[in-house]
Design a protein around this motif. Structure first.
Motif, PDB file in Angstrom:
ATOM      1  N   VAL A 195       0.767  -0.995  -0.099  1.00  0.00           N
ATOM      2  CA  VAL A 195      -0.136   0.051  -0.107  1.00  0.00           C
ATOM      3  C   VAL A 195       0.832   1.198   0.015  1.00  0.00           C
ATOM      4  CG1 VAL A 195      -1.459   1.298   1.343  1.00  0.00           C
ATOM      5  CG2 VAL A 195      -2.098  -1.015   1.098  1.00  0.00           C
ATOM      6  N   ARG A 196       1.920   1.263   0.863  1.00  0.00           N
ATOM      7  CA  ARG A 196       2.565   2.359   0.894  1.00  0.00           C
ATOM      8  C   ARG A 196       3.479   2.566  -0.479  1.00  0.00           C
ATOM      9  NH1 ARG A 196       4.791   1.331   5.417  1.00  0.00           N
ATOM     10  NH2 ARG A 196       3.387   2.724   6.655  1.00  0.00           N
ATOM     11  N   THR A 197       4.021   1.637  -1.093  1.00  0.00           N
ATOM     12  CA  THR A 197       4.598   1.882  -2.356  1.00  0.00           C
ATOM     13  C   THR A 197       3.554   2.305  -3.351  1.00  0.00           C
ATOM     14  OG1 THR A 197       6.133   0.112  -1.900  1.00  0.00           O
ATOM     15  CG2 THR A 197       5.710   0.598  -4.196  1.00  0.00           C
ATOM     16  N   ASP A 198       2.626   1.742  -3.370  1.00  0.00           N
ATOM     17  CA  ASP A 198       1.301   2.144  -4.456  1.00  0.00           C
ATOM     18  C   ASP A 198       0.848   3.704  -4.071  1.00  0.00           C
ATOM     19  OD1 ASP A 198       1.669  -0.369  -5.312  1.00  0.00           O
ATOM     20  OD2 ASP A 198      -0.341  -0.966  -4.564  1.00  0.00           O
ATOM     21  N   LEU A 199       0.869   4.060  -3.014  1.00  0.00           N
ATOM     22  CA  LEU A 199       0.428   5.339  -2.682  1.00  0.00           C
ATOM     23  C   LEU A 199       1.717   6.465  -3.043  1.00  0.00           C
ATOM     24  CD1 LEU A 199      -1.135   5.151   0.842  1.00  0.00           C
ATOM     25  CD2 LEU A 199      -2.459   5.690  -1.297  1.00  0.00           C
ATOM     26  N   ASP A 200       2.835   6.057  -2.917  1.00  0.00           N
ATOM     27  CA  ASP A 200       4.112   6.656  -3.421  1.00  0.00           C
ATOM     28  C   ASP A 200       3.767   6.952  -5.027  1.00  0.00           C
ATOM     29  OD1 ASP A 200       4.933   6.989  -0.971  1.00  0.00           O
ATOM     30  OD2 ASP A 200       6.370   5.414  -1.151  1.00  0.00           O
ATOM     31  N   GLU A 201       3.593   5.815  -5.634  1.00  0.00           N
ATOM     32  CA  GLU A 201       3.664   5.914  -7.276  1.00  0.00           C
ATOM     33  C   GLU A 201       2.419   6.749  -7.643  1.00  0.00           C
ATOM     34  OE1 GLU A 201       3.503   1.816  -8.338  1.00  0.00           O
ATOM     35  OE2 GLU A 201       5.661   1.609  -7.805  1.00  0.00           O
ATOM     36  N   LEU A 202       1.290   6.863  -6.724  1.00  0.00           N
ATOM     37  CA  LEU A 202      -0.043   7.601  -7.291  1.00  0.00           C
ATOM     38  C   LEU A 202       0.292   8.902  -7.209  1.00  0.00           C
ATOM     39  CD1 LEU A 202      -3.062   5.586  -5.825  1.00  0.00           C
ATOM     40  CD2 LEU A 202      -2.334   6.202  -8.288  1.00  0.00           C
ATOM     41  N   ASP A 203       1.465   9.525  -6.195  1.00  0.00           N
ATOM     42  CA  ASP A 203       1.596  10.942  -6.052  1.00  0.00           C
ATOM     43  C   ASP A 203       0.411  11.804  -5.795  1.00  0.00           C
ATOM     44  OD1 ASP A 203       3.415  12.812  -5.646  1.00  0.00           O
ATOM     45  OD2 ASP A 203       3.524  13.345  -7.948  1.00  0.00           O
ATOM     46  N   LEU A 204      -0.205  11.558  -4.887  1.00  0.00           N
ATOM     47  CA  LEU A 204      -1.723  12.113  -4.386  1.00  0.00           C
ATOM     48  C   LEU A 204      -1.274  13.417  -3.819  1.00  0.00           C
ATOM     49  CD1 LEU A 204      -3.740   9.080  -3.330  1.00  0.00           C
ATOM     50  CD2 LEU A 204      -3.948  10.341  -5.719  1.00  0.00           C
ATOM     51  N   ASP A 205      -2.290  14.315  -3.829  1.00  0.00           N
ATOM     52  CA  ASP A 205      -2.182  15.464  -3.156  1.00  0.00           C
ATOM     53  C   ASP A 205      -2.755  15.442  -1.709  1.00  0.00           C
ATOM     54  OD1 ASP A 205      -1.729  18.164  -2.141  1.00  0.00           O
ATOM     55  OD2 ASP A 205      -3.474  19.037  -3.208  1.00  0.00           O
ATOM     56  N   THR A 206      -1.960  15.141  -0.979  1.00  0.00           N
ATOM     57  CA  THR A 206      -2.387  14.286   0.549  1.00  0.00           C
ATOM     58  C   THR A 206      -1.838  15.662   1.796  1.00  0.00           C
ATOM     59  OG1 THR A 206      -0.658  13.197   0.862  1.00  0.00           O
ATOM     60  CG2 THR A 206      -2.319  12.024  -0.046  1.00  0.00           C
ATOM     61  N   VAL A 207      -2.371  15.484   2.883  1.00  0.00           N
ATOM     62  CA  VAL A 207      -1.692  16.360   3.896  1.00  0.00           C
ATOM     63  C   VAL A 207      -1.091  15.364   4.789  1.00  0.00           C
ATOM     64  CG1 VAL A 207      -3.486  17.955   3.648  1.00  0.00           C
ATOM     65  CG2 VAL A 207      -3.893  16.136   5.216  1.00  0.00           C
ATOM     66  N   GLY A 208      -0.452  15.819   5.883  1.00  0.00           N
ATOM     67  CA  GLY A 208       0.161  14.739   7.001  1.00  0.00           C
ATOM     68  C   GLY A 208       1.379  14.125   6.571  1.00  0.00           C
ATOM     69  N   LYS A 209       1.972  13.329   7.302  1.00  0.00           N
ATOM     70  CA  LYS A 209       3.118  12.561   7.003  1.00  0.00           C
ATOM     71  C   LYS A 209       2.613  11.105   6.994  1.00  0.00           C
ATOM     72  CE  LYS A 209       6.444  15.287   9.515  1.00  0.00           C
ATOM     73  NZ  LYS A 209       7.472  15.323  10.851  1.00  0.00           N
ATOM     74  N   ASP A 210       3.331  10.347   6.238  1.00  0.00           N
ATOM     75  CA  ASP A 210       3.302   8.852   6.101  1.00  0.00           C
ATOM     76  C   ASP A 210       3.872   8.489   7.449  1.00  0.00           C
ATOM     77  OD1 ASP A 210       3.209   6.193   5.516  1.00  0.00           O
ATOM     78  OD2 ASP A 210       4.852   6.264   4.228  1.00  0.00           O
ATOM     79  N   GLY A 211       3.561   7.277   7.920  1.00  0.00           N
ATOM     80  CA  GLY A 211       3.987   6.805   9.367  1.00  0.00           C
ATOM     81  C   GLY A 211       3.662   5.438   9.499  1.00  0.00           C
ATOM     82  N   ARG A 212       4.156   4.758  10.413  1.00  0.00           N
ATOM     83  CA  ARG A 212       3.796   3.396  10.976  1.00  0.00           C
ATOM     84  C   ARG A 212       2.217   3.329  11.155  1.00  0.00           C
ATOM     85  NH1 ARG A 212       3.472   0.349  15.897  1.00  0.00           N
ATOM     86  NH2 ARG A 212       3.815   2.010  16.975  1.00  0.00           N
TER      87      ARG A 212
END
Length: 494
Positions: A195-212
């Motif tokens: 999931v983390r890899t796929d979200l990185d590839e989508l390069d969405l305009d999000t807020v907040g940090k990624d995290g555990r």
């Protein structure tokens, strides 16, 4: 003849009470990842992770029963699937309209009542009747009676419905942490990494940090989190549930709002587990009643009023608040504010997508109320910036409870307060540049000064409310009111 159509489950309908009941345990389940849905709003990065992780874990759990499709849109995936489906009542007005269109087209064969809440929508409509004003306490007591929770026959156990007075203690003095057992934490796996890899590839305009990943996303994880909470943390929940500690973000809170709002836990299972702990003598009645009030009372109340009031409720703006949300607020820029409470709360939200109900109501909401932020924009921000935020959660919480934009349908007074409340119920003020006792000067607390500016702006309305008339009288006696108002009119950020 009973339909054999597959179940199409949305990303917040993931629990066994949706897919593994006697009526539905044999059915094929369809799960759809929609890129367009992820792009529609500026979500917190960790919220997207939780939803996708939950859906993918469910697909793995169901094995051959599950068909998992990734597509640009839900409609594209349904066309690819090519068969009519059953759906449960969705959790937003927009999704309900979409499902209705699909039903008219024959894509949706039937819409089933949702098992996500204890009380059905038809039962609430009967309860609501012709009421023009709603009070949660009345609803909560009827919920307790209906589902026989913490009851002794027709009366509440111990003769009291509400033990709030025992659940309002400030944080303990000279302690950085509450000192309770830590929460149960999930362990990430290969699905989370994918999931983390796929979200990185989508390069969405999000807020907040990624995290555990911090919250349960499977039924098994949710049960472990629930049992750990009621066994080790519930006893300490009630007394300090309204307190805030800078170095203890979880305190004794359950962290069950995410699995509940992903549909992983049935609310009656949750409150019955809490009740059992009390009946076994392992938790105080005040703690258990406070928790039951949150789950069987407020959460159900918010859900039903979302449907009862309809989509127009989100446009209510009785206080005429139209100030746009500043970018530092919506970007979760905790470095921008100087005031310790705001800086810390935005930083916590940035890092985890979650703070408990008092920072939401009395720091973020209180600040927005005092500054006249647009309530609908604030509502939409809360729904996307919090990992447990969904469309149905926020209208009553923000439009009604927090911003008083409904004119009093939900709350009898605005939840506005000065620095004195924050000084009592949090440990932020001791290390802050501002003095909660001062309303004027360079070190005047923005909440204290902002409170009097709010009272002045709405003095005519507040003077007519018996719960706030005294505040207007107190404001009228301030010798430095004009200076305070001038100071606040010049303040941009703090």
């Amino acid at each position: 003849m009973t339909s054999s159509a597959p179940l199409w489950l949305f990303g917040d309908q993931l629990g066994p009470h949706f897919h593994s009941t006697p009526d539905h345990g044999h059915r094929e389940v369809l799960l759809i990842e929609s890129t367009r849905a992820a792009q529609r709003r500026r979500f917190h990065r960790q919220k997207l992770h939780l939803v996708l992780s939950g859906m993918r874990h469910l697909a793995e759990e169901l094995g051959e029963r599950a068909t998992y499709l990734r597509a640009e849109s839900y409609r594209d995936a349904l066309e690819e699937f090519g068969r009519p489906v059953l759906v449960f009542e969705p959790t937003s007005h927009a999704a309900e309209r979409f499902v209705q269109r699909l039903a008219e087209e024959g894509v949706v064969e039937d819409v089933l009542p949702t098992p996500m809440f204890a009380l059905g929508r038809a039962d609430f409509a009967e309860w609501a009747g012709n009421r023009h004003q709603f009070r949660m306490e009345t609803f909560y007591r009827d919920q307790r009676r209906r589902f026989e929770i913490l009851m002794n026959g027709d009366e509440p156990v111990d003769g009291r419905w509400n033990l709030d007075e025992e659940n309002r203690e400030p944080p303990p003095k000279k302690q950085a942490r509450l000192g309770v057992d830590p929460p149960w934490w999930p362990t990430e796996d290969a699905i989370d990494e994918e999931v983390r890899t796929d979200l990185d590839e989508l390069d969405l305009d999000t807020v907040g940090k990624d995290g555990r990943r911090l919250f349960a996303v499977t039924a098994d994880e949710a049960q472990k989190a629930l049992q750990h909470f009621v066994s080790y943390r519930l006893q300490d929940f009630g007394k300090y549930e309204d307190a805030v500690m800078t170095e203890d973000w979880t305190m004794s809170h359950s962290l069950l709002s995410v699995p509940l709002n992903l549909g992983l836990l049935a609310p009656l299972d949750v409150v019955e587990a809490a009740e059992k702990v009390w009946r076994d003598g392992d938790a105080s009645l005040a703690s258990v009643e406070g928790f039951v009030r949150q789950v069987l009372g407020w959460r159900e109340y918010v859900w039903h009023l979302y449907w009862h009031f309809g989509p127009e409720y989100a446009d209510r703006n009785e206080l005429g608040a139209h100030v746009p949300l500043p970018s530092w607020f919506t970007d979760l820029d905790g470095e921008k504010p100087i005031a310790a409470c705001m800086s810390h709360t935005l930083s916590e939200l940035r890092d985890r997508g979650w703070v408990h109900h008092i920072p939401r109501l009395m720091i973020l909401g209180n600040f927005a109320l005092q500054r006249g932020y647009d309530p609908k924009a604030l509502m939409e921000w809360f729904a996307t910036a919090f990992v447990d935020g969904f469309a149905w959660v926020m209208p009553v919480n923000v439009i009604g409870m927090s911003q008083h934009a409904d004119g009093g349908l939900i709350a009898t007074k605005p939840y506005a307060s000065g620095g004195a409340y924050l000084n009592r119920m949090t440990d932020h003020c001791g290390g802050c540049e501002f003095n909660p006792k001062k309303r004027l000067g360079p070190d005047a607390c923005p909440f204290t000064a902002g409170y009097w500016a709010f009272v002045h702006r709405h003095r005519d309305r507040l003077a007519q409310n018996h719960r706030t008339a005294r505040q207007v009288s107190s404001m009228n006696r301030l010798s430095d009111l004009e200076e305070v108002l001038e100071q606040e009119s010049q303040r941009e950020v703090f």
